[in-house]
Write a protein that holds these residues in place. Sequence first.
Motif, PDB file in Angstrom:
ATOM      1  N   ASP A  60       0.836  -1.207   0.000  1.00  7.07           N
ATOM      2  CA  ASP A  60       0.000   0.000   0.000  1.00  7.07           C
ATOM      3  C   ASP A  60       0.868   1.254   0.000  1.00  7.07           C
ATOM      4  OD1 ASP A  60      -2.357   1.444  -0.027  1.00  7.07           O
ATOM      5  OD2 ASP A  60      -2.460   1.579   2.154  1.00  7.07           O
ATOM      6  N   ASP A  61       1.866   1.255  -0.898  1.00  5.36           N
ATOM      7  CA  ASP A  61       2.816   2.364  -0.977  1.00  5.36           C
ATOM      8  C   ASP A  61       2.441   3.295  -2.123  1.00  5.36           C
ATOM      9  OD1 ASP A  61       5.779   3.237  -0.150  1.00  5.36           O
ATOM     10  OD2 ASP A  61       5.511   3.478  -2.316  1.00  5.36           O
ATOM     11  N   PRO A  62       2.464   4.632  -1.932  1.00 12.15           N
ATOM     12  CA  PRO A  62       2.029   5.551  -2.977  1.00 12.15           C
ATOM     13  C   PRO A  62       2.832   5.458  -4.260  1.00 12.15           C
ATOM     14  CG  PRO A  62       3.064   6.720  -1.147  1.00 12.15           C
ATOM     15  CD  PRO A  62       2.811   5.337  -0.685  1.00 12.15           C
ATOM     16  N   VAL A  63       4.146   5.243  -4.170  1.00 13.66           N
ATOM     17  CA  VAL A  63       4.965   5.141  -5.379  1.00 13.66           C
ATOM     18  C   VAL A  63       4.591   3.896  -6.174  1.00 13.66           C
ATOM     19  CG1 VAL A  63       7.304   4.849  -6.263  1.00 13.66           C
ATOM     20  CG2 VAL A  63       6.879   6.424  -4.375  1.00 13.66           C
ATOM     21  N   ILE A  64       4.505   2.775  -5.475  1.00 16.76           N
ATOM     22  CA  ILE A  64       4.148   1.523  -6.147  1.00 16.76           C
ATOM     23  C   ILE A  64       2.723   1.594  -6.665  1.00 16.76           C
ATOM     24  CG2 ILE A  64       3.817  -0.960  -5.827  1.00 16.76           C
ATOM     25  CD1 ILE A  64       6.018  -0.809  -3.682  1.00 16.76           C
ATOM     26  N   ASN A  65       1.840   2.190  -5.882  1.00 15.55           N
ATOM     27  CA  ASN A  65       0.446   2.308  -6.307  1.00 15.55           C
ATOM     28  C   ASN A  65       0.314   3.158  -7.554  1.00 15.55           C
ATOM     29  OD1 ASN A  65      -0.403   0.726  -4.220  1.00 15.55           O
ATOM     30  ND2 ASN A  65      -1.039   2.409  -2.902  1.00 15.55           N
ATOM     31  N   LEU A  66       1.097   4.229  -7.647  1.00 13.16           N
ATOM     32  CA  LEU A  66       1.067   5.070  -8.837  1.00 13.16           C
ATOM     33  C   LEU A  66       1.488   4.283 -10.063  1.00 13.16           C
ATOM     34  CD1 LEU A  66       0.820   7.838 -10.237  1.00 13.16           C
ATOM     35  CD2 LEU A  66       3.217   8.225  -9.651  1.00 13.16           C
ATOM     36  N   LEU A  67       2.586   3.557  -9.936  1.00 13.71           N
ATOM     37  CA  LEU A  67       3.071   2.745 -11.045  1.00 13.71           C
ATOM     38  C   LEU A  67       2.042   1.689 -11.434  1.00 13.71           C
ATOM     39  CD1 LEU A  67       5.260   1.836 -13.001  1.00 13.71           C
ATOM     40  CD2 LEU A  67       6.324   0.558 -11.118  1.00 13.71           C
ATOM     41  N   TYR A  68       1.457   1.042 -10.427  1.00 15.66           N
ATOM     42  CA  TYR A  68       0.480   0.002 -10.708  1.00 15.66           C
ATOM     43  C   TYR A  68      -0.778   0.565 -11.366  1.00 15.66           C
ATOM     44  CZ  TYR A  68      -2.776  -3.823 -10.168  1.00 15.66           C
ATOM     45  OH  TYR A  68      -3.702  -4.808 -10.433  1.00 15.66           O
ATOM     46  N   ARG A  69      -1.260   1.714 -10.889  1.00 13.91           N
ATOM     47  CA  ARG A  69      -2.452   2.314 -11.491  1.00 13.91           C
ATOM     48  C   ARG A  69      -2.229   2.671 -12.950  1.00 13.91           C
ATOM     49  NH1 ARG A  69      -2.712   5.249  -6.664  1.00 13.91           N
ATOM     50  NH2 ARG A  69      -2.046   7.159  -7.745  1.00 13.91           N
TER      51      ARG A  69
END
Length: 210
Positions: A60-69
């Motif tokens: 639930d990390d913002p950097v990873i979430n951005l990439l995943y989105r």
Amino acid sequence: MVDLHEEFENSRFYHQARIDRRSADALLGIAAGLTADSSINQQEAEFLKSWIEQHLAHLDDPVINLLYRRLADMLSDGVLDADESTELLDVLQQFTGVPNSSVRPFAAPTTLPLNNPAPVLDWSERVYLFTGAMAFGPRKECEALVLERGGLIGGSVSKKVHYLVVGSVGNEQWLHSSYGTKIKKAVEIREAGGGIAIVSEEHWQRAVFG
């Protein structure tokens, strides 16, 4: 207004006590490998999306979430088109710090040659071009907001473009990045007396949302 800079700075992705460091390092290595040939195809994008789902979604990390989105949006229709491939390459190169791995991923672009003062953004019949990764969302969504307001979208940097909008998810090494060539050409046109203005995504968002 979307502004992820502070989230990137404080991201748990870099917090040793809160993450699986081996998986995080593996993601950086995978991203670097995928961008080594300066292109991303659909099979590579699908592999990366699947790998994040299996190994890092729980953070639930913002950097990873951005990439995943971004990956999920691009692959939602089952096709990674040429524009999406270029945008994904930008995102991954910035994520890995290419070409200088000592630069922290998603560093705010502090040395960009933005117009100063920033111009008032007009819409009717004004031609916009986006470069880099936008914190607001996929480039197509940003372009749609311009079109809704009566603006136009340019195909490449030229004297016909009025505004070059640089995505907030940038890298201080912009001159050596894949999107830096657009900025460099825009600077050359501007210095030769052309009417193109180079503006930040933050300035563009303020004009869109008030």
